[in-house]
Motif scaffolding. Sequence first.
Motif, PDB file in Angstrom:
ATOM      1  N   PRO A 170       0.847  -1.196   0.000  1.00  0.00           N
ATOM      2  CA  PRO A 170       0.000   0.000   0.000  1.00  0.00           C
ATOM      3  C   PRO A 170       0.884   1.248   0.000  1.00  0.00           C
ATOM      4  CG  PRO A 170      -0.167  -1.183   2.111  1.00  0.00           C
ATOM      5  CD  PRO A 170       0.641  -2.020   1.193  1.00  0.00           C
ATOM      6  N   VAL A 171       0.471   2.262  -0.751  1.00  0.00           N
ATOM      7  CA  VAL A 171       1.335   3.414  -1.018  1.00  0.00           C
ATOM      8  C   VAL A 171       1.851   4.093   0.255  1.00  0.00           C
ATOM      9  CG1 VAL A 171       1.378   5.753  -1.946  1.00  0.00           C
ATOM     10  CG2 VAL A 171       0.521   3.881  -3.320  1.00  0.00           C
ATOM     11  N   ALA A 172       0.931   4.380   1.188  1.00  0.00           N
ATOM     12  CA  ALA A 172       1.337   5.124   2.382  1.00  0.00           C
ATOM     13  C   ALA A 172       2.288   4.319   3.260  1.00  0.00           C
ATOM     14  CB  ALA A 172       0.113   5.529   3.187  1.00  0.00           C
TER      15      ALA A 172
ATOM     16  N   THR B 241       4.640   2.118   1.885  1.00  0.00           N
ATOM     17  CA  THR B 241       5.765   1.593   1.115  1.00  0.00           C
ATOM     18  C   THR B 241       7.084   1.972   1.768  1.00  0.00           C
ATOM     19  OG1 THR B 241       6.637   1.288  -1.081  1.00  0.00           O
ATOM     20  CG2 THR B 241       6.013   3.526  -0.496  1.00  0.00           C
TER      21      THR B 241
END
Lengths: 198, 198
Positions: A183-185, A187
């Motif tokens: 998930p981006v937040a 990474t």
Amino acid sequence: MDGKRMRDNSQIEKGPTEDERGSSTMRTAETLLRILPMALCVVALVIMLKDSQTNEFGSLYYSDIGAFRYLVHASGICAGYSLLSAIAAAIPKQLTMSRAWTFFVLDQLLTYIILAAGAISTEVVYLAYKGDATITWSQTCGSFGGFCRRATASIAITFIVTLCYAGLTLISSYRLFSKYDAPVAYTNRGVEITTFHS
Amino acid sequence: MDGKRMRDNSQIEKGPTEDERGSSTMRTAETLLRILPMALCVVALVIMLKDSQTNEFGSLYYSDIGAFRYLVHASGICAGYSLLSAIAAAIPKQLTMSRAWTFFVLDQLLTYIILAAGAISTEVVYLAYKGDATITWSQTCGSFGGFCRRATASIAITFIVTLCYAGLTLISSYRLFSKYDAPVAYTNRGVEITTFHS
């Protein structure tokens, strides 16, 4: 020689050799970690199935105790699943998403089943050794020492199986979720990322 | 206005908005999934702590039964961990590898602890209801019906907590292992890969 060259070409296409070797080692480790609980489950099963004692106080069979019957069933299911999954894990083929999910879900489920079997059998053996004065449950192991010792051995093996399964859960989780992107937040690759929340 | 522009800029740097929103939704879901078992654990704990019955046959307290004492301890530990981990999960900060591993290991461990508590308490309640003629364990629930019903309620809640934890295990596995790259021979992204094994 031709086969060797093909192999080298394929490696250029798909990545470094170390990764492939690491993956092959992992598959071997996984197969062994699946064969081990199979053998242990069979041993636990046999010890429990043969567990009976007859003396001047009467006869006691494993089947007189619900928890031990459950342990026998759980060990049987676990041995069967371990064998099938060891075969499936040993075959080198592409791991599809559905296969990874199946491994993950079944490994988790079997871990819970075998842990529960070990836990409730431990409780019964504990009660059989200690008794419970308030609810007038007798110390059965005072009269059936051999029975209780064999049951304890079977339960101890069941807990080793549980540990193997906890390890397999780790492997099958890794197999499944390493296929997803982080998930981006959350990474952790590359530069640090600052998030802004409204 | 300035804050808004900063936010937009940061999104360009770090990827699409959907991913960030998805991640935020996931964090909210995780926090709720951690608060729910905390509440349930407290309820199970209180029901069990208050579980006692006195009648013409005598008095029975939860603390007379080892399994119920374990359930109380397990529920307490679980409630405490759920609260702390809910706070930790709610704070939006970068998830480091060690944090992801801590969540993963503790979630697994708590799942096993609470499952074992539910399983052994179920076995005791089952024995208290049915008794076991061969090992002369009496049907305690015949005399202490109210005690057994409250214990059953507490155990049922414990199993709902176990389900919540099974879900949390899924989330923390995903969080942890999506940070790793897929093993090469098992990768499922892009074109199909043929592996050659010596």
